[in-house]
Design a protein around this motif. Sequence first.
Motif, PDB file in Angstrom:
ATOM      1  N   SER A  59      -3.050  -1.432   6.360  1.00  0.00           N
ATOM      2  CA  SER A  59      -1.976  -2.396   6.635  1.00  0.00           C
ATOM      3  C   SER A  59      -2.284  -3.196   7.900  1.00  0.00           C
ATOM      4  O   SER A  59      -2.153  -4.432   7.917  1.00  0.00           O
ATOM      5  CB  SER A  59      -0.637  -1.679   6.778  1.00  0.00           C
ATOM      6  OG  SER A  59      -0.287  -1.002   5.598  1.00  0.00           O
ATOM      7  N   ARG A 109      -2.933   4.274   4.777  1.00  0.00           N
ATOM      8  CA  ARG A 109      -1.919   3.218   4.633  1.00  0.00           C
ATOM      9  C   ARG A 109      -1.710   2.472   5.945  1.00  0.00           C
ATOM     10  O   ARG A 109      -1.598   1.244   5.974  1.00  0.00           O
ATOM     11  CB  ARG A 109      -0.623   3.875   4.164  1.00  0.00           C
ATOM     12  CG  ARG A 109       0.489   2.941   3.785  1.00  0.00           C
ATOM     13  CD  ARG A 109       1.646   3.806   3.285  1.00  0.00           C
ATOM     14  NE  ARG A 109       2.851   3.039   3.047  1.00  0.00           N
ATOM     15  CZ  ARG A 109       4.028   3.595   2.745  1.00  0.00           C
ATOM     16  NH1 ARG A 109       4.112   4.920   2.651  1.00  0.00           N
ATOM     17  NH2 ARG A 109       5.088   2.842   2.558  1.00  0.00           N
ATOM     18  N   PHE A 169       0.820  -1.209   0.000  1.00  0.00           N
ATOM     19  CA  PHE A 169       0.000   0.000   0.000  1.00  0.00           C
ATOM     20  C   PHE A 169       0.858   1.265   0.000  1.00  0.00           C
ATOM     21  O   PHE A 169       0.496   2.273   0.594  1.00  0.00           O
ATOM     22  CB  PHE A 169      -0.930  -0.001   1.226  1.00  0.00           C
ATOM     23  CG  PHE A 169      -1.795  -1.229   1.323  1.00  0.00           C
ATOM     24  CD1 PHE A 169      -2.697  -1.531   0.323  1.00  0.00           C
ATOM     25  CD2 PHE A 169      -1.684  -2.091   2.407  1.00  0.00           C
ATOM     26  CE1 PHE A 169      -3.493  -2.664   0.394  1.00  0.00           C
ATOM     27  CE2 PHE A 169      -2.469  -3.224   2.492  1.00  0.00           C
ATOM     28  CZ  PHE A 169      -3.382  -3.513   1.476  1.00  0.00           C
ATOM     29  N   SER A 170       1.995   1.211  -0.678  1.00  0.00           N
ATOM     30  CA  SER A 170       2.924   2.343  -0.675  1.00  0.00           C
ATOM     31  C   SER A 170       2.368   3.564  -1.415  1.00  0.00           C
ATOM     32  O   SER A 170       2.845   4.681  -1.224  1.00  0.00           O
ATOM     33  CB  SER A 170       4.255   1.930  -1.306  1.00  0.00           C
ATOM     34  OG  SER A 170       4.054   1.434  -2.619  1.00  0.00           O
TER      35      SER A 170
END
Length: 292
Positions: free
Chosen positions: A115, A111, A103-104
Amino acid sequence: MTVIFLYTVLFDAYSISAFCNAGFDLIGIRTPFSSLTSYSVQPIVNLVIMVLIVVGGIGFLTWEDIKNHKWHLKKYRMQSKVIFMVTGLLIFLPALYFFYFEFSNVPLMERVWVSLFQSVTPRTAGFNTADLTLLSEVGQMLIIILMLIGGSPGSTAGGMKTTTLAVLVSSALSVFRKKEHTHFFGRRIPDDTIKNAATVFLMYIVLFLVGGMVISSTEDIPLMTALFETASAIGTVGLSLGITPDLGLVSHIILICLMFLGRVGGLTLIFATLSEKKLNGSKYPQEKITVG
């Protein structure tokens, strides 16, 4: 007023499903397989659902320790300490991977939440706040592993259990270190427990792989996609890449059988199907065999 009532009922159902690690997706009625993706940046929704998943998945014996001993961790059962350790690692390490590699391209706060949520939910709640079909094969494989491991003994979660993984890893480490016994926190693990853990692990892996290969061959779909479905079934998770409704009768029967076997539990199934043999004093002659 009616809308408020419906949303109250909806999130009550989600709370129950999260605590019971059931994974029933009611919001997906609006958009198939959407689950909680509309709430990926809502801290309260994410936090409450994740806490309920963890609370339901660590086991009632662990909660008895928490009730009786509060913050005196040294007084906890060895099993509770192992559960806390493994649960923490299985949340923190996958979350780091998702944060840096999957999820960069997502804004920072979202994010963090997606995550964490994607590392908690495979254990075995079955919700998602991100589109799982967009994950890389490595990300999907990581979720498969988490689904197979599941929660802890005596909990509402499925899977082969965190303690099974801990016993197998500790047993391997004892071999590497040339130690005679496997142990945790100054307590030795009986050999029968190690045998049971190895049996449960082998049963889950065989059923998961065979089921996935048969579905992949029958439906002519990628093996990774089929394995995701079988891991979700035998772990009683509920996550899907969206192919379940389009599968044929044979594949549906396989998934149903895997869900049943996963819910009954490995050792329960083994002990129920095998008759107990009376012990006698005779043993076969011992001979070594090379492994590895």
